[in-house]
Design a protein around this motif. Sequence first.
Motif, PDB file in Angstrom:
ATOM      1  N   PHE A 155      34.924  37.113 100.693  1.00 41.12           N
ATOM      2  CA  PHE A 155      34.089  37.925 101.573  1.00 41.12           C
ATOM      3  C   PHE A 155      34.573  37.652 102.986  1.00 41.12           C
ATOM      4  CE2 PHE A 155      31.295  36.475  98.068  1.00 41.12           C
ATOM      5  CZ  PHE A 155      31.196  37.685  97.412  1.00 41.12           C
ATOM      6  N   PHE A 161      39.407  39.653  92.594  1.00 36.55           N
ATOM      7  CA  PHE A 161      40.409  39.175  91.644  1.00 36.55           C
ATOM      8  C   PHE A 161      40.754  40.321  90.704  1.00 36.55           C
ATOM      9  CE2 PHE A 161      38.400  34.956  92.485  1.00 36.55           C
ATOM     10  CZ  PHE A 161      39.549  34.276  92.838  1.00 36.55           C
ATOM     11  N   PRO A 162      41.892  40.217  90.012  1.00 38.76           N
ATOM     12  CA  PRO A 162      42.209  41.268  89.033  1.00 38.76           C
ATOM     13  C   PRO A 162      41.141  41.382  87.950  1.00 38.76           C
ATOM     14  CG  PRO A 162      44.107  39.844  89.413  1.00 38.76           C
ATOM     15  CD  PRO A 162      42.956  39.222  90.125  1.00 38.76           C
ATOM     16  N   THR A 163      40.341  40.332  87.773  1.00 36.09           N
ATOM     17  CA  THR A 163      39.312  40.385  86.738  1.00 36.09           C
ATOM     18  C   THR A 163      38.094  41.166  87.194  1.00 36.09           C
ATOM     19  OG1 THR A 163      38.227  38.423  87.589  1.00 36.09           O
ATOM     20  CG2 THR A 163      39.949  38.079  85.968  1.00 36.09           C
ATOM     21  N   PRO A 182      34.558  38.864  92.610  1.00 36.40           N
ATOM     22  CA  PRO A 182      34.877  38.815  94.033  1.00 36.40           C
ATOM     23  C   PRO A 182      35.686  37.568  94.380  1.00 36.40           C
ATOM     24  CG  PRO A 182      32.549  38.389  93.672  1.00 36.40           C
ATOM     25  CD  PRO A 182      33.116  38.793  92.354  1.00 36.40           C
ATOM     26  N   LYS A 183      36.708  37.762  95.182  1.00 32.69           N
ATOM     27  CA  LYS A 183      37.580  36.662  95.542  1.00 32.69           C
ATOM     28  C   LYS A 183      37.270  36.155  96.942  1.00 32.69           C
ATOM     29  CE  LYS A 183      42.457  35.552  95.979  1.00 32.69           C
ATOM     30  NZ  LYS A 183      43.816  36.054  95.890  1.00 32.69           N
TER      31      LYS A 183
END
Lengths: 412, 557
Positions: free
Chosen positions: B237, B229-231, B234-235
């Motif tokens: 796997f 994610f931009p943060t 992890p978005k």
Amino acid sequence: MTTAVAPSLISGIYQGRIVNTRFWLYVGLMAGAMALAFFGGNGYDEDGYLQRLLSMQGVIWGGVGAILGVAASFLVGGSTQPGRSSPAVVGTVPWFDGLLVMLLLMALFTQLEPHSSLVSYEDQSNLVSGKIVMAMNLLFLFSAVCYIMHLFAPESFIGKMATMAAWGGVYAGGTSLLLRWYESYLFLDGEIGHAPVSNLYEVFILLFCITSSLYLTFERRYQAKALGAFVMVLVSGGVFFGVWLDSIGQADIKPLVPALQSYWMKIHVPLNFVGYGAFAVACAAGLAWLFRDRLERKGSSPLLKVFPSLDQLDQLAYRSVAIGFPAFTLATILGAAWAAEAWGGYWSWDPKETWALIVWLFYGAYLHVRISHGWSGKTLAWWAVVGFLVTLFCFVGVNMYLSGLHSYGRLA
Amino acid sequence: MSQLYKSIKPFLLRFASMPLAIVLLMVLAIASMIGTVLLQNQDQTDYLTQFGPVWYWVFRSLGLFDMYHAWWFIGLLGFLMVSLSFCLWHNAPRMLKEMRSRKITLADHAWKRMQHTHELTVSGNDIEAVAEKAEQISGWQWLSYREEGRTYLRGDKGRYHKWGYILVHSALLVVLIGGWMSVQFGFRGNMAVPEGGMESQISYVKGTGVESLDMPFEVRCNNFIINFFPTGAPKEFRSNLTIIDQGKEVLTSDIIVNEPLYYKGVRIYQASFGDGGSKVGLKLFRLDGSKRVDVAEGEVYKTYTDAESGVSMEITDFKPFNVENMAAPGQAKQFQDIGPAVDFILRGPGLKPVKVRSFMNPFMVDGQNQGSLIMVSLSGDNRDFQSFFLGPDLTNPKEWQLFHAFSEKSGGIEAGGGVEAFKAAVSEIYGDKRPEDFKDLGIRTLQGMNTLSGLPWPFIPVLDDYEQVYYTGLQLAQDPGMNVVWIGSALLTFGLCIMLYVSHRKVWLVIEAQDKGMRIRVAGLANRNLVAFDGEFNELLRELDDNLGLSNQGESV
């Protein structure tokens, strides 16, 4: 004057053809929205679902579903005479209506959102949903105070105010949750958008709404207003917990961990909270039973007139459990189905799973002693209270004290 | 019936008794709690240090470290199954019989038990016609019985409600049988497949040990990626896998969490990931005063030995991202990625073995270069890592030279003359053009004088370049009992709804001739939800009036 008109108008839309058609319309709408999720475009996509639902695509899919639903209502028929609709229809339509009102309120409040240049992921304090949650908190607290005052002044308008404040809180809570869903798309290019049932703060709001609305339904149906003092005090306790969560920065919208990126989340979590909410109402009824029992043994008290009888309270507790238990069972089963898809097995003896089983066994035993064994009274009142404590541990305690696969519900 | 059966029957009936069921449910609930408080399937040595030898052996012999598979817990579940079976055996036939047999007539003394009774009189004497009209009231299952001068009608709603009980209890039995099938005939284990590698064996924890099992196919991991994610969280796997069955590539597909792959009855889940043997290049900055910089080519999970000094580095892990909390204690957390790092255990003659984490990039705070960073853990535990600022930014060769130039020049100059020595060293290395961060450079170089001279090692290992290889952690499971469990679950939900919401409502109509016209007596009985039944009973009376063409002549009793 208006009071005479309003009930007939309200009861009018819950009767006959109108309620029947509306029921099928809602069913059709939901089927359309679900079909969009699974068959529209390239299958289910968590990030873009809400946007697609609100776009032309959503209008088409939902519209087709609604038309099919209305058509089904004519095919299925059902009674068109007043007072003769099926209990399933009459029982569910008001809930859908309420949801629709929340959706409309949400749409209204989106207009008050700050300009996109002022919205940032780092500082989410200027979003509207936070303010509506504040309003919800105040309404629930106010309602609790009014319900307690109502015990001592049953004839006054305070009782009405208590009910109204509680309803206001329910609508504020539901609207704020829907608004959070919308707001989750506002920053970081909509990449972290997700349904508002992903952390402790959000599900707490959901729990308040479900608990209160279940109770308010009971209040209307069984004239058990004294129970409100107990339910709303429980809810108020939760409100303070929610405020504390907010104060330690747990109220922010955060991206979903990969394990939670599934449509199952939207089904499993709310259904679980129907169970939790119903168990909370049962606990309140149990507390009211114990309170009344104490009053009775002390002798006469003016409060006795306000309280439902012990037998009624016992019934109310059972009714709540009878709502909560199947919902909780189904939620646990669906959770197992999700686990089979995400974790490699439907049951892993993870602490959350195990505690869900413990809660289930606890209320299973409650139903056994009540239905087959004919127990009632004090033991069962205590059982409902302790059962809710067990539920509470399953809900919050496991996240706070035990580690496991459900650790995303944890306080970071 | 045999003598044996008669003698054990009371014993069998005990199994079906209620208190036993309640006790069993509560015992199961309490037993289940133990396993949530005591962490399951941990390392045995952890348990030993946690509880001490005595309690360790007590707990171990009770199977508490894997208690959901302990004999006594399985026994409890078995006992539950026995109890459920006997409940069904004892109650189901009776209930089925009760649902079938519907007594149509109603004795006079039974009227007292009724929740509702009503009586009305109609004109005429055609009992048959009245009964026929009454039977047309929809929603009720009607039965009739004719006697001399009297007709009984019985209507039922929710007659099948006892199926709720039967369904719920047999559903639980089905679920438990499904669970037993899963354990008995299924498997569930993990495999780690490095990118580009192949694996065909899973391993799983059984009791206090680890066992392995061969799969009927091989899994190759083509690649593994993490999307963010931009943060920075992890978005996704994602592993790209190829299934190889008897030497042939049969299937290539991506899997992510929540979307497993299915092949030959085995589900393949994305479970974890880790380093799959990344290649790392380290620069060894010699501390013997020779200014030399050597290059060490290593690989994760392998040991590199420096021939010159005999010092070895057992490389344990590599991470391309290292997000650390940069805020001061007590401040709001502020996470920052400080770049790639390699972990290794450094051993050598005369050296205390320590775990080292060496970062590739210099440490930057708000754009200020604080020089190269390593972390050292004296205990070897990752939690004990302590930051160690080396001083010079060793990614810049000039700073290494400057450090040496300065140490040569400052050697002869007294304290306080350091500034002059530094200036001289800078102009030696950089010429006339002073570097922009001259002041920071000074601080770094001075820091280097303090730290590097105190190092007991013959060189400073600094990560220089890498070629990352992940392994994907897969979970493979076969579960022949799963569908049985789903069937049981569906039955359970359905049965619960019947059990809790369907009430058996019975109404009787007794139509008899009397002196003038006919008398109709109506009675109603429900086993639950009496409030709703009040309405239904009144509704029935209204319909009866409609069907018979009456205005209300009756009176409720």
